[in-house]
Motif scaffolding. Sequence first.
Motif, short mmCIF file in Angstrom:
data_model
loop_
_atom_site.label_atom_id
_atom_site.label_comp_id
_atom_site.label_asym_id
_atom_site.label_seq_id
_atom_site.Cartn_x
_atom_site.Cartn_y
_atom_site.Cartn_z
N VAL A 330 0.85 -1.19 0.00
CA VAL A 330 0.00 0.00 0.00
C VAL A 330 0.89 1.24 0.00
N TRP A 331 0.75 2.07 -1.04
CA TRP A 331 1.42 3.36 -1.10
C TRP A 331 0.39 4.44 -0.80
N THR A 332 0.63 5.30 0.20
CA THR A 332 -0.29 6.39 0.52
C THR A 332 0.37 7.72 0.17
N TRP A 333 -0.41 8.61 -0.43
CA TRP A 333 0.11 9.90 -0.88
C TRP A 333 0.09 10.91 0.27
N LYS A 334 1.28 11.36 0.67
CA LYS A 334 1.43 12.39 1.70
C LYS A 334 1.31 13.75 1.00
N LYS A 335 0.09 14.30 0.98
CA LYS A 335 -0.19 15.48 0.16
C LYS A 335 0.65 16.68 0.58
N SER A 336 0.77 16.92 1.88
CA SER A 336 1.52 18.09 2.35
C SER A 336 3.01 17.98 2.05
N GLU A 337 3.52 16.75 1.98
CA GLU A 337 4.94 16.52 1.72
C GLU A 337 5.21 16.18 0.26
N GLU A 338 4.12 15.96 -0.51
CA GLU A 338 4.23 15.59 -1.92
C GLU A 338 5.16 14.39 -2.12
N ARG A 339 4.88 13.35 -1.37
CA ARG A 339 5.65 12.11 -1.49
C ARG A 339 4.77 10.94 -1.11
N TRP A 340 5.22 9.74 -1.50
CA TRP A 340 4.50 8.51 -1.19
C TRP A 340 5.14 7.82 0.01
N GLY A 341 4.30 7.28 0.87
CA GLY A 341 4.77 6.39 1.94
C GLY A 341 4.30 4.98 1.63
N LYS A 342 5.09 3.99 2.00
CA LYS A 342 4.75 2.61 1.66
C LYS A 342 4.71 1.72 2.89
N MET A 343 3.75 0.81 2.92
CA MET A 343 3.73 -0.24 3.92
C MET A 343 3.35 -1.55 3.24
N THR A 344 3.80 -2.64 3.82
CA THR A 344 3.47 -3.97 3.30
C THR A 344 2.79 -4.77 4.40
N VAL A 345 1.65 -5.31 4.10
CA VAL A 345 0.89 -6.11 5.07
C VAL A 345 0.91 -7.57 4.61
N PRO A 346 1.56 -8.45 5.37
CA PRO A 346 1.53 -9.88 5.01
C PRO A 346 0.15 -10.47 5.26
N ILE A 347 -0.31 -11.27 4.34
CA ILE A 347 -1.61 -11.94 4.49
C ILE A 347 -1.36 -13.34 5.04
N PRO A 348 -1.91 -13.67 6.21
CA PRO A 348 -1.62 -14.95 6.87
C PRO A 348 -1.90 -16.16 5.98
N CYS A 349 -1.38 -17.29 6.42
CA CYS A 349 -1.44 -18.52 5.62
C CYS A 349 -2.88 -18.91 5.27
N GLU A 350 -3.76 -18.88 6.24
CA GLU A 350 -5.14 -19.33 5.99
C GLU A 350 -5.81 -18.45 4.95
N GLU A 351 -5.65 -17.11 5.09
CA GLU A 351 -6.25 -16.19 4.13
C GLU A 351 -5.57 -16.30 2.77
N SER A 352 -4.27 -16.54 2.76
CA SER A 352 -3.55 -16.70 1.49
C SER A 352 -4.06 -17.91 0.73
N ARG A 353 -4.36 -19.00 1.47
CA ARG A 353 -4.89 -20.19 0.82
C ARG A 353 -6.27 -19.91 0.22
#
Length: 424
Positions: A330-353
């Motif tokens: 997920v990249w979120t746009w930091k409007k006041s800073e005019e830049r992107w921030g990124k985070m990665t969320v792992p999806i657990p095994c059961e949901e991945s299946r």
Amino acid sequence: MSTSVKTAGVSMLRNPPLLQLLLLLPQEILIEILSQLPTKSLVRLRCVSKSFCTLIADHGFGVLQRSLSLTLPSRAGILISISARSSPVYYTINFSEKKPWRPGMLQANSLANLDSEPLLKGSLRSSSDGLICLSRPIGDVVVCNVSTGQRISLPRIQFSSACCARVGFDSQSQRYKVLMTACQRTRRRGSRQICFEYNHWILTVGVDKSWREVNYSSLPFYPFDANGCPGYSDTSVHIDGVIYQYNWLTRDDPPSFDIVAFEVGSESYAFIPIPPELPSSSQIHSIDAFGEKYHYSGLVLRNFALLQVYGGQLAIVYVHKIRHLYYMDVWTWKKSEERWGKMTVPIPCEESRKIKGFEYVRYSTNHAGEIVLLCINTEKLFILVCNLKSKVLKTFDVGGVEFPICFPRDVRMYKTMDNVFSIE
């Protein structure tokens, strides 16, 4: 507003004598009570008397009820459109209507009043506050209020090309506007080379009687793929009076793809650069009639969604697989800073299946700004909800959906809300 006011309004709705007394109240108190009622109740009230009908259809009342709906989770949900060879079918899901005796299950509510409407056979391309905008290649554009079933056909523009219409709300005029972009494929005389011409029009819903053509040739933007078609996986999102969509076509060499931010009120636009980490290696080149080379990004077109997440932020979401697990970038746009921030969320095994067993995924957000993944196959729907703050994931099966005999050709999902706003 206290709960007692809403309760009083519902009680009066069930009691005709009390409805007559309601009409004797001062106008400001009457508006206060009615604005607390859900749209279904307001639609019924319009049939009670001419006074109720006039008040509920009033533009100012629609704006008030819309503003209140933005703050109430019970009036929010998601809209799902499923198309096969026949007309699309529509469903809504409300996350506040969980059944305690059916844990892990969400009920999809059919919108039969939309399914049977021949005007709504076009492709759903845009949604804003419970209004949807459908367009067809021949130039038909329909705007429909999901809550009330009200729909209007916009004036047809005569052109032989693909078109793509987007709807957004102008907080200045407190009106909805539709931005239409059309792609005209032409062949240069004496050559087999196909080039594209683009035109843009704007119409204020309920005000303008015809489209206004605007010239954005100095900084053009193109919501189409390399073949001049909108494509089934095109994406846009409306946030606080701004329509965001990808700009697939660029003259830059090497290409630098971006996002167009169209300001509905001023009818102006700006560009937001796409995060440099986003891959764009799948490119198609084309030479237009003037000998200029264009680049298209097919990979971005297929896999990345634009969404509004918590706090009203613009986000780019991408779910991908590494070995046997899935991850959500997920990249979120930091409007006041005019830049992107990124985070990665792992999806657990059961949901991945679970995700692995589905053919493809669609994206949206709910009333809380959580990311909603809709996973589809030929038999059922499955929803995964991700809270970006806590990184907690919840899963739900979806019941009540009748699947077409053949595999769904086009499935779309948008955030929607209860809205009595009159579009005429």
